[in-house]
Design a protein around this motif. Sequence first.
Motif, short mmCIF file in Angstrom:
data_model
loop_
_atom_site.label_atom_id
_atom_site.label_comp_id
_atom_site.label_asym_id
_atom_site.label_seq_id
_atom_site.Cartn_x
_atom_site.Cartn_y
_atom_site.Cartn_z
N MET A 178 0.81 -1.22 0.00
CA MET A 178 0.00 0.00 0.00
C MET A 178 0.85 1.27 0.00
N ASP A 179 2.04 1.20 0.57
CA ASP A 179 2.89 2.39 0.63
C ASP A 179 3.83 2.51 -0.56
N SER A 180 3.65 1.68 -1.57
CA SER A 180 4.53 1.74 -2.74
C SER A 180 4.28 3.03 -3.52
N PRO A 181 5.34 3.71 -3.96
CA PRO A 181 5.17 4.96 -4.70
C PRO A 181 4.68 4.77 -6.13
N ARG A 182 4.63 3.49 -6.60
CA ARG A 182 4.18 3.24 -7.97
C ARG A 182 3.31 1.99 -8.01
N PRO A 183 2.37 1.93 -8.91
CA PRO A 183 1.50 0.76 -9.02
C PRO A 183 2.27 -0.43 -9.60
N PRO A 184 1.69 -1.64 -9.51
CA PRO A 184 2.35 -2.81 -10.09
C PRO A 184 2.60 -2.63 -11.58
N GLY A 185 3.71 -3.10 -12.03
CA GLY A 185 4.04 -3.00 -13.45
C GLY A 185 5.48 -3.38 -13.70
N ARG A 186 5.78 -3.64 -14.95
CA ARG A 186 7.14 -4.02 -15.33
C ARG A 186 8.04 -2.79 -15.39
N ILE A 187 9.33 -3.02 -15.37
CA ILE A 187 10.29 -1.95 -15.53
C ILE A 187 10.09 -1.28 -16.89
N ASN A 188 10.06 0.05 -16.89
CA ASN A 188 9.86 0.79 -18.14
C ASN A 188 10.82 1.97 -18.18
N ALA A 189 10.73 2.73 -19.26
CA ALA A 189 11.66 3.85 -19.46
C ALA A 189 11.58 4.90 -18.35
N PRO A 190 10.38 5.33 -17.91
CA PRO A 190 10.34 6.31 -16.81
C PRO A 190 10.99 5.80 -15.53
N LEU A 191 10.81 4.52 -15.23
CA LEU A 191 11.42 3.96 -14.02
C LEU A 191 12.94 3.92 -14.16
N ILE A 192 13.42 3.53 -15.33
CA ILE A 192 14.86 3.54 -15.57
C ILE A 192 15.43 4.95 -15.37
N ALA A 193 14.72 5.94 -15.89
CA ALA A 193 15.18 7.33 -15.76
C ALA A 193 15.19 7.78 -14.30
N ASP A 194 14.25 7.29 -13.51
CA ASP A 194 14.09 7.72 -12.12
C ASP A 194 14.98 6.97 -11.15
N ALA A 195 15.26 5.68 -11.43
CA ALA A 195 15.88 4.82 -10.41
C ALA A 195 17.28 4.34 -10.75
N THR A 196 17.84 4.75 -11.89
CA THR A 196 19.18 4.30 -12.24
C THR A 196 20.11 5.49 -12.46
N TRP A 197 21.41 5.20 -12.46
CA TRP A 197 22.40 6.26 -12.65
C TRP A 197 22.30 6.82 -14.07
N PRO A 198 22.41 8.12 -14.23
CA PRO A 198 22.39 8.71 -15.57
C PRO A 198 23.64 8.32 -16.36
N SER A 199 23.50 8.31 -17.67
CA SER A 199 24.58 7.84 -18.54
C SER A 199 25.84 8.69 -18.44
N ASN A 200 25.70 9.98 -18.09
CA ASN A 200 26.88 10.84 -18.04
C ASN A 200 27.84 10.47 -16.91
N LEU A 201 27.37 9.63 -15.96
CA LEU A 201 28.24 9.15 -14.88
C LEU A 201 28.97 7.87 -15.26
N ALA A 202 28.66 7.33 -16.45
CA ALA A 202 29.31 6.13 -16.97
C ALA A 202 29.29 4.97 -15.96
N PRO A 203 28.11 4.61 -15.47
CA PRO A 203 28.05 3.50 -14.51
C PRO A 203 28.30 2.17 -15.20
N THR A 204 28.82 1.22 -14.44
CA THR A 204 28.87 -0.17 -14.89
C THR A 204 27.58 -0.82 -14.43
N CYS A 205 26.88 -1.48 -15.36
CA CYS A 205 25.57 -2.05 -15.06
C CYS A 205 25.63 -3.56 -15.08
#
Length: 243
Positions: A178-205
Amino acid sequence: MWRVGTVVALHDETTTARTITLEVPDWPGHIAGQHVDVRVTAPDGYSAVRSYSIASAPNSERRVEITVERLPNGEVSPYLTQEVAVGDRLELRGPVGGWFVWRAEQTEPIQLIAGGAGIVPLMAMIRSRASAGSIAPFRLLYSVREPRAVFYRDELHTLCDQDRSLMVTYAYTRVAPMDSPRPPGRINAPLIADATWPSNLAPTCYVCGPTSFVESATDLLGASGIGRDKIRTERFGSTGERK
């Protein structure tokens, strides 16, 4: 080379997944992200071999942890999750793998993306980071069916409380709390943008999970600007075997 490990502890992560701790006197050591082959032999002589990711950080106690999820069509997983007992002995071969690994000397931002049981080798990386005292910033995006299916929940919560440079985001695909900030669903582009390191930091994934999940997550990372050379993947088939 096969080695014999003795089961010294068992812990149920969920109703269908169990962590098995083995003491292996001649264990040569491992790197976070590697796996082992486990051979189980029945009284009639029939044997089956399956590969499982190592869940534990390298340690001086010569102990190895694997977390096994029980599968309806599995030959080995029902035994390992329901029957194996403390004191039993299992044959191990490994450690195996040298590309899908994290080493303590890595200092760049690290992005972990797990689908279901794909959390296991990524948890080894998180534990290795903690035991090594690394300050490399880590983010974990963990896709899982429902809260009851989460592996290592309490430990992840504690580690995040202790170290703010480790961040965990859950993506529930079927049932969200109930306290989840997002409804059930698969990983998508908005979630990637919100929850992962931006490309300019050159993260290893590092991406681990079922094949379809890994392919989708890899495509989303690529679309966000992450180069393919910065993405390492580990795949599991429908039977849970590594590919």
